[in-house]
Write a protein that holds these residues in place. Structure first.
Motif, short mmCIF file in Angstrom:
data_model
loop_
_atom_site.label_atom_id
_atom_site.label_comp_id
_atom_site.label_asym_id
_atom_site.label_seq_id
_atom_site.Cartn_x
_atom_site.Cartn_y
_atom_site.Cartn_z
N VAL A 44 -31.93 -69.16 28.61
CA VAL A 44 -31.58 -68.31 27.47
C VAL A 44 -30.31 -67.54 27.79
CG1 VAL A 44 -32.33 -66.36 26.05
CG2 VAL A 44 -33.98 -68.09 26.75
N PHE A 45 -29.40 -67.47 26.82
CA PHE A 45 -28.15 -66.72 26.99
C PHE A 45 -28.40 -65.23 26.80
CE2 PHE A 45 -24.33 -64.90 24.85
CZ PHE A 45 -23.51 -64.87 25.97
N SER A 49 -25.15 -59.66 29.83
CA SER A 49 -24.64 -60.04 31.16
C SER A 49 -23.78 -61.29 31.11
CB SER A 49 -25.81 -60.27 32.11
OG SER A 49 -26.58 -61.40 31.70
N PHE A 50 -23.79 -61.99 29.93
CA PHE A 50 -23.08 -63.27 29.78
C PHE A 50 -23.61 -64.34 30.73
CE2 PHE A 50 -19.16 -60.56 28.56
CZ PHE A 50 -19.69 -60.35 27.29
N LYS A 51 -24.87 -64.21 31.14
CA LYS A 51 -25.46 -65.20 32.04
C LYS A 51 -26.59 -65.96 31.35
CE LYS A 51 -24.47 -62.77 36.38
NZ LYS A 51 -25.05 -62.17 37.60
N ILE A 96 -19.08 -61.55 20.69
CA ILE A 96 -20.02 -62.67 20.63
C ILE A 96 -21.02 -62.39 19.53
CG2 ILE A 96 -21.86 -63.88 21.85
CD1 ILE A 96 -20.30 -63.51 24.40
N LEU A 97 -21.15 -63.33 18.61
CA LEU A 97 -22.03 -63.18 17.46
C LEU A 97 -22.97 -64.36 17.35
CD1 LEU A 97 -19.35 -62.15 14.78
CD2 LEU A 97 -20.84 -60.61 16.08
N ASN A 345 -14.31 -67.22 31.18
CA ASN A 345 -15.18 -66.05 31.22
C ASN A 345 -14.69 -65.03 32.24
OD1 ASN A 345 -15.80 -67.47 33.49
ND2 ASN A 345 -18.01 -67.38 33.25
N PHE A 346 -13.54 -65.26 32.88
CA PHE A 346 -12.98 -64.28 33.80
C PHE A 346 -12.39 -63.08 33.07
CE2 PHE A 346 -13.52 -66.28 37.87
CZ PHE A 346 -13.70 -67.61 37.55
#
Length: 381
Positions: A44-45, A49-51, A96-97, A345-346
């Motif tokens: 799951v996204f 945390s963007f992980k 992010i949506l 993603n940096f």
């Protein structure tokens, strides 16, 4: 709801399968509605945390639909079919949506993972007797060997680099041939690839205690390696679940549950045989999942092949879609030179406004390193 392939974890064992087949485990025939899921986790996204994290599934919902499904296809070659109201993560004006699938347009950007975390469970040994005894009452156990009326086979197989290479060779060039009185595993190998031929022979002898018959393939520059063993065929078909023919091939679930160095043994053996070309849509998806465990975003091309193949006694018309691994390059996998994808993603997400995303698109860049990011977004460019 997604109805195509899905990676999930069941009792800490990672698997890939059609999502519909997974859901069917929890329902009786024609049953609908919500049911509780047991022991199932999915990646799951986490937008904070963007992980990507493994999270337990609480409920499963099966219901009829009266509208066509939508197919979302990415430039990487991955595609998925979803209902209109399925949520998809996208990016707009640096945020992010979650959007409904029906609201997406061609050219929109979708958030995809750069890595899938490995599970904590690794398989070190396979108990073949435990996996076969209930399905095949004709076999028996004597000491550390399983016996059938034609052969014997080790009760336990160690999961090591030789086994993973053997599975890679099989997914590339192997097939199962079964009849009333015969059980054969075959490999079609380029006659010049002496290293692979000898490696398969050595692995079969070392792991399974079996010999390999070798002969030249008629009207082709290939060698056929043939193993006559009912128990090896049952091991591959019923326990490892390799698939019989080219279109049925998939990565065995066990490959997702071993350390990374063993996964690379599988990948190198597979690439050595097929160089990343397959007619199996499921195998294509599995390879992309496996590479994500190594932090690699892969891409496949797709083309339709129509041609006639001449055989000694007949001519066959071939009309099939072929998928070819374009990134990472096959020679890099063979040399173990693959590295995690350096993607965008940096920099901070807020930098990705619509205007700058279009700039990236026009520039031809698909994966952006920090140095490339600085160049493209420099106020002096």
């Amino acid at each position: 709801m997604c109805i195509r392939d899905r990676i999930y974890r069941e009792k800490n064992f990672i698997r890939t399968d059609l999502i519909g087949r997974l859901c069917d485990k929890f329902y009786r025939k024609n049953e609908r509605g919500f049911v509780k899921a047991k022991y199932i986790e999915v990646p799951v996204f986490d937008p904070n945390s963007f992980k990507l994290l493994w999270k337990p599934v609480d409920l499963i919902y099966r219901h009829p639909i009266d509208e066509p499904l939508l197919k979302i296809k990415l430039r990487t070659g991955r595609e998925v079919r979803v209902t209109n109201d399925h949520s998809i993560f996208t990016i707009e004006e640096g945020r992010i949506l979650a959007k409904k699938a029906s609201e997406l347009k061609k050219g929109d950007f979708i958030i995809i993972p750069s890595r899938i975390p490995l599970g904590s469970k690794t398989i070190k040994e396979i108990d073949v007797w435990k996996g076969l005894k209930d399905r095949h009452p004709e076999i028996c156990l004597r000491g550390s060997f399983i016996l059938s009326h034609t052969s014997k086979f080790p009760r336990k197989i160690r999961v090591n680099k030789e086994l993973l290479r053997f599975l890679g060779y099989y997914i590339a060039d192997g097939s199962l041939n079964e009849g009333k009185d015969y059980w054969k595993i075959k490999f079609d190998i380029n006659e010049k690839d002496i290293e692979t031929i000898e490696d398969i022979k050595g692995i079969v002898r070392k792991l399974f205690g079996l010999e390999v018959k070798e002969y030249s393939k008629q009207n082709a520059r290939a060698k056929v390696l043939e193993i006559n063993s009912k128990l090896l065929l049952l091991f591959l078909k019923d326990i490892i679940r390799v698939g019989r023919s080219a279109k049925e091939k998939k990565i065995p679930d066990i490959v997702f549950n071993v350390p990374k160095n063993l996964q690379l043994e599988f990948l190198k053996a597979y690439i050595k045989g097929d160089y990343g070309v397959t007619v199996s849509k499921i195998l294509k998806s599995d390879i992309q999942y496996l590479l994500l465990f190594h932090g690699i975003i892969s891409s496949f091309s797709e083309r339709r092949v129509k041609k006639k193949l001449k055989f000694p006694n007949h001519v066959s018309d071939v009309d099939s879609v072929v998928y070819e691994l374009k990134s990472p390059k096959s020679h890099k996998i063979l040399k173990s030179c693959i590295r995690p994808s350096r993607i965008h993603n940096f920099p901070p997400i807020k930098c990705f406004t619509s205007e700058k995303i279009r700039m990236l698109e026009k520039s031809g860049y698909k994966r952006i390193t920090p140095s490339t990011f600085k160049y493209i977004f420099s106020p002096y460019n």
